[in-house]
Design an enzyme around this catalytic site. Structure first.
Site, short mmCIF file in Angstrom:
data_model
loop_
_atom_site.label_atom_id
_atom_site.label_comp_id
_atom_site.label_asym_id
_atom_site.label_seq_id
_atom_site.Cartn_x
_atom_site.Cartn_y
_atom_site.Cartn_z
N SER A 1 -1.25 -0.76 -4.33
CA SER A 1 -2.38 0.14 -4.49
C SER A 1 -2.15 1.41 -3.68
O SER A 1 -1.50 1.38 -2.64
CB SER A 1 -3.69 -0.54 -4.07
OG SER A 1 -3.60 -1.04 -2.77
N LYS B 1 0.88 -1.17 0.00
CA LYS B 1 0.00 0.00 0.00
C LYS B 1 0.92 1.21 0.00
O LYS B 1 1.82 1.30 0.84
CB LYS B 1 -0.89 0.02 1.24
CG LYS B 1 -1.96 1.10 1.21
CD LYS B 1 -2.87 0.90 -0.01
CE LYS B 1 -3.98 1.92 -0.08
NZ LYS B 1 -4.87 1.87 1.08
#
Lengths: 361, 361, 361, 361
Positions: free
Chosen positions: A231, A161
C-alpha cells in the site's frame, strides 16, 4: 526464537490512541517489544489522504515519549503501515505486533513468526521500476532471515508500505532532468504498489529475474504474488517490509494462513482457508486482504462501472466490496482491506492472510 | 389469471436499449405485455442522478413508438422504477416484467403473481407525511387485487418509486405558504422513502393505523416493513407501486420468496432464503434488495464511517457492501440493490426478494 | 454570405427543452437554420458524465421530429457540443447558433461568421496522436472556408468536440493488437483534447508541422493555441469543429473577440477584451472559456491542491474558479466554461471568446 | 495598550510547520506572544475533515514544547481556528496573530486591535440553539474588552470556531434523553455556525434579543451579522472567539476594514473596500471571507446546481468560487475563505475582512 503477539485496537478517529494507551498502561503491550503497527485509517486512501500521516505522527510521538526516542527514530524502529480507506462497513483500527525472545518449542504445528526490513530511500524516478523491484526483493529476504523463516512455502503474508509521487517530488526529479514513470499522482501509487509486489514475487520465487523489466510493471499481469500486500503512502520515500509466516520452533500462540481471492466476490476461497485452519474460526484475530476493481471492466462476466467512475476512485469501490464480503464470512467488519492489488494475486482478485489464536503450546 | 414473465437485460450505459430491442425484435418480449421495468442505472443514486431520468426517457420514447403512445402515456401504463447507483460490483441492468392472461393452473405450489397501481400526484408538502403514507397503503391494496393476491402472507416484495423535494418544488410550496418536511433535497429522499415504506407496512398489517403519525417517519424505527422496497426519483411526483407475491392459480413459470437481512453483512439470511426455494439456486433470475448504513454508526458492534463521510453519500457505501455480499452468495453481480432502507426492515438491514425460474407447470 | 444568430437558453435540467421549444414555436429560431448547439450540462464533466449524452439525445430527437430526420442524421447536420460541469455559479444552458444566407454588407466593422466541419471517425489508438492532430487541422481549414474567413487572424474561437477512451474501446483496440495512448479513461480525455488543440494551432499557423509529433502531446506545453476550445465526450468517435470569427461582408448583428487568460484568476485580460469591444459590455451574449488547474501545482506562486485532490477532479475545481472570475467581470453566471485546457492557451490559463450583439448594420 | 502583529505562512501539507519554525527560530515570532492562529487546511471542510484536527495537534504539541505547556493548555491559551477546504486556487496557510504590551500612540488613524475569549463547553443538545447564541454573545463582549474596543462600529471581524454533532455526540445526548437540533452531522455544522453568528450579531446590536429564538436559527435569514465569520470543527465542544477592529491608541502597524459581498461574484464590494483603505492594496496581508451557495438556488437570477450536487458539498463549490473571485481582485490566492455563511451577511453573500500593513506610526 521470538514470540510474536498480535493486538487489534479500534479507533474513534485517526488521532485516537486511547485503546493503545490502555493496553500499554495495563502492561498488556510493552512499547519496547512493538515491531509493527498496521492501521486502517478513515481517509480516502488516495493521494490527499492525510489520515495515514496523522495517525503515524501521533503514534510515533506517543511511543517516542515512552521509548525516549525521537519520532523519526521510532519510525525507523517500528514498521508503521497505515492504509487509508474504511469504505462500507470497514472499521478503523490498528493491529499491533510485538516480538520478544523466548525459548523455542519442541513440538506441535508451526506457529506465527514475523520479521521486518526496510529498503534505502528511493529517488522519485526509481518508483515503479526495476530499482524498486530489486531493493524490495533484497529487503524481503532480510525480513525472512529476521523472522527465522527459511522456506518460502512458510511465508503467508508480506506487507509492504511504499511511496508515491507528488507534484513536488515530480518537480524535484524534473529539476535533475530525470523522468518519472508517470506524472499522475494517483497513478503513481499503482506503479509503486505493483513494483513492490513484483519484488516480493521475485524474492519468493513466484517470478524469475529473467521475466522482470521496467516494462512489465502494470503491464504483464501474469506476473504476481499470492502473498504480497502493498500500500502506498505520501509519508515515506522508502519501502517498509513485514514478512509473516509459520516457523517450526516458534513459541507464538498464533498461526497464520493465506488464500487468494480470484475476484472481489470470491467468498468461497476465504471460507475454505478458514476451514483449513487448525483452530476454530472464532479464534481469528484479523484478516489482511487486498482489493481492486477488475481491470477487465467486469466481474463474473458482468460489467462493473468502477473504472469509469470519476466521482469515486476505483480503490474505494473495491475496498467497500471486498470488506463487506470478507466481513460477511468472518462476522467482523474490523478487518484490514487495502486497495490497489497490482501484481498481488490475479487481476480483480487478491491475497488474503488470516491470523488466528491457538491454545496449543 | 395472469402469467408473469421476467427478463433481466444488461446495459452498456443508461441510454443503451440494444438488449431490450433484440428481445422485442425476436418476439421474446411483447411490448404490449410489459407492466413494469426495474432498472439499476449507473448514476450516484442521489439528488442529481439524471441517469434514472435518462433511461426512463429513452425507454418511454422507444416503447411509445411501438405502442403508438406518447412517452407520458407509456409512463402511466408501465411502472418504471429506475434506481440509481451501481457501486462496487453492481452491474447496470433492467428487469422487464410482462403479464398476459392465461388459464389458471390446478395444482403444484403457488407461483409468481404481480400487480401494479399508482397514487395521485402529491404536493411537495405531503411528502414524508401521513398523506403519502395513506395514499400508498390504498395503492398497495389496489395492486394486490390487480395481482390476484388476497393474503398479505403471500406478498413477498412491494416496490415503490417515490418523489423527492427539489429547490424548485420547495420554493413552489413556500410560495403557497406551505411547509415542506425538510429543506434538504437529499434528506427529502429519505422522508419520502420512509413514508412510502410505512404505507406498505400499514397495508399489509405490519403496523397499525394507531401507531402512525407524521412524527413517526424517520423516527420510530420499530415500525417497518419486511417486504417494502422504496426508491426516490426526481422524475415523478406520485408513487408507483408494484406488488409481487405467489398465487395458487398462477400459471407463471416463476416463484418468489423473501427474507430480511438483519445488517449489511447478513449473508446467512440470504443463504437460508435460497435454501428454502422449491428450485435450485441456479434458477434465480434476480435478487431485489435494500441497503442502508446502520444509523447506529456501527455494524456488529464495530464503528463504521459511512454516516460521517462528506465525500461519498452513505447510500453509495451501503449499496457497494450489500451488493458485494449478495453477489458473493448468488455468484452474480447483476442484481438490484437500492439505497436508503428507511422503515424497510430493521435499522441497518433490509428486505431481500428473490425471483427464480421453475420448471413445474 | 451568411447571417449568424446566437440565442442563449437556460435549462432546468439536462432533459429540459422548454426554452428551446418556446423560441422555435415563436418563430424566433428556425430549426432548419441551426448549425450548432453548445451546452453546459450539470454532470461531473468527466468520464461517467451522461448528462452530455442525455441532452444530445433529447435535442436530436426533438429536432429530428421537426426536420424529418433521424437523430443520427441531426447529429451529422448540427454540431452538438455538450460540455459537462457547472461547478460553482455556472448555470446550465444551451447556446444555439443559426445560419441563413443573406446579402453581404458593404461597410462597417467586420462581423460574426461561423463554419463547421467534421473529421472521419477515429480508431481508439488514433486518439491523442498525429492522426487526430492532422485530421483536425484539415477540418479546421474546411470550417474556415465554410465560414467565409480567409485570414487566420480573423479566427477568434475554434470549438472542437472530441472522443475519449472507454474500457470497451480500449479492449476493442487491444483485440486488434493496437496500443492506445493511455489505459486511464480519464487521462484519455486530456490526450484527445490536447491533440485536437494542436490540430487547431497547426491549421492557424500557431505551430509548425515540424514541431509536431506523437511525443509532443501533453508534453511540449509551449505548443498551444490561443483560440482552441476542445472538450471530450463519450458519445462520439470523431471530432466536431466549429470556427467562429469576424468577416468583412458578414451581415450578422454580432461581433466576436478573444483573449487569453494567463492563469485562472486573470480577470484583467477579460476586462481588457471587453473594453476593446466596439459595443458596450451590456451587449455581451455569452463568453466561451477554457479552464485547467495550473500543472505547475501553483498559481501566482502559491501552492494549490487541485492536482492532488482524489475526491474532486482538477477540471471541476478549475471550472468553478474560472467560472466565478469571469462571471464576476461580466455579471452573469450563465457562461460557457469548459474544463481541460491542454495546449489551449498557456499552462494554467486558457482562451476566452466573447460574442456580443451590435446594433450597427 | 497592545501591539498586534500578523504573519501569513504557507504550508506544504497539514503537518508542515517548517515556515512557522523558521520565523520562531529567527525571533520574528515569539511563541509567548501568540494569541491566535487561523489556518486554511486542505481537507474537505466538512464532517470527516481531519486536517483541521491534525494541524491543531502538531501546532499545539510544537508550541507546547516551547512554552512548557501541555497541548491542551496551549489550546486554551491560543485560539486555533482551522478552516478546512482549499478548493480551486485557495492555498493552504496559517495566519499567526501575536500581541504584546506597548505604549499607546497619540495620533494618526485608528489601528488594529484584537481580543479573544472562549465560551464554556456546550452539551450536544445546546448547539444551534439559544444557549449557544447567548454564550457566544457574552464571549464577544469579553473579547471586545480584551481588545480595548468600546464601540461596536470599530469591530470589523469576529471569528468564531464552533463545534458540530457527531454520531457519538448524538448518541451521548440521546442516552440522557436529550434531543439534538438535527441528526444529520453535516447539517449540524450549519446550525452551530448560524447560532454562533447570531450571537455575534446580538452582541454588536445588529439584531435585538427580542428577535431571537431557537426557531430563527437557519430560518429567519434577515437576521445576520456583517462581521461574523464562524466555522465548525470536530475537535472542540466550546466556541472560540477572536474580535478584530481598529482602536485609537493602538500601536499596531496594521489597519483593518470590512465589507459584505452581496453574492458570490460581488467583486465590486471587495474592490471598493480596498480603495477605501488608508494604505495601498499592495500592503494587504490577508483577506478573511465567508462563502456559501445562494440558498435561493440561483445567483444573479441564474440557476446554480450547488444545492443539488450530491457528489460535492455546496460549501466546497462556494469556497472555490469566492476564493477565485477575491484572489482575482487582490492578486493572491493565499487568502482565508471559509464555507458556510449562515446568518453571516445576506443569503448567498458574506462578510469580508481585510488586514493591511501601514507605515504610519
Amino acid at each position: 526464537m521470538y514470540r510474536i503477539d498480535v493486538h487489534k485496537i479500534g479507533q474513534s478517529g485517526p488521532g485516537d490512541l486511547s485503546g493503545l494507551k490502555a493496553l500499554i498502561e495495563a502492561g498488556t503491550i510493552k512499547p519496547e517489544q512493538i515491531i509493527a503497527m498496521m492501521g486502517k485509517t478513515e481517509g480516502n486512501g488516495c493521494v490527499n489522504d492525510f489520515t495515514r500521516e496523522y495517525t503515524t505522527v501521533v503514534l510515533s510521538q506517543y511511543l517516542g515519549g515512552l521509548l525516549q526516542l525521537t519520532p523519526k527514530a521510532v519510525e525507523k524502529r517500528i514498521a508503521f503501515v497505515m492504509s487509508g480507506g474504511t469504505e462500507g462497513v470497514l472499521s478503523p483500527h490498528i493491529t499491533v505486533f510485538t516480538r520478544v525472545t523466548a525459548d523455542p518449542v519442541r513440538m506441535g504445528p508451526k506457529r506465527l513468526a514475523a520479521g521486518i526490513a526496510f529498503t534505502r530511500e528511493f529517488l522519485p524516478e526509481e518508483l515503479g521500476r526495476m530499482a524498486q523491484i530489486e531493493a524490495t526483493a533484497q529487503a524481503v529476504m532480510e525480513a525472512m532471515r529476521d523472522a527465522g523463516i527459511a522456506d518460502p512455502e512458510d511465508v503467508h503474508f508480506v506487507q509492504v508500505k511504499c511511496p508515491l509521487l507528488t507534484a513536488e517530488r515530480i518537480r524535484e526529479a524534473a529539476g535533475r532532468g530525470a523522468q518519472v514513470v508517470t506524472h499522475d499522482n494517483y497513478e503513481s501509487m499503482g506503479y509503486s504498489r505493483g513494483a513492490s509486489a513484483l519484488g516480493v514475487a521475485y524474492a519468493l520465487g513466484e517470478v524469475q529475474r529473467s521475466q522482470l523489466s521496467d516494462a512489465c510493471v502494470l503491464n504483464d499481469w501474469k506476473l504476481n504474488s499470492g502473498v504480497a500486500s502493498t500500500s502506498g503512502g505520501i509519508e515515506l520515500m522508502y519501502n517498509a517490509i513485514i514478512v509473516f509466516g509459520n516457523a517450526a520452533a516458534s513459541p507464538s500462540p498464533y498461526v497464520c494462513a493465506h488464500t487468494v481471492m480470484r475476484d472481489a466476490i470470491d467468498a468461497r476461497s476465504v471460507m475454505d482457508a478458514i476451514a483449513g485452519l487448525p483452530v476454530p474460526a472464532a479464534n481469528i484475530v484479523n484478516v489482511f486482504a487486498k482489493a481492486e476493481a477488475d481491470p477487465s471492466g467486469s466481474t463474473r462476466g458482468r460489467r462493473h462501472t468502477m473504472l469509469e467512475d470519476s466521482d469515486i476512485n476505483q480503490t474505494r469501490h473495491a475496498r467497500a466490496v471486498v470488506g463487506g464480503v470478507i466481513a460477511s464470512v468472518v462476522g467482523d467488519p474490523m478487518i484490514y482491506v487495502s486497495g490497489g492489488a497490482e501484481h498481488q494475486g490475479p487481476p480483480g482478485g487478491g491475497p488474503v492472510a488470516i491470523i488466528a489464536r491457538t491454545e496449543t503450546f
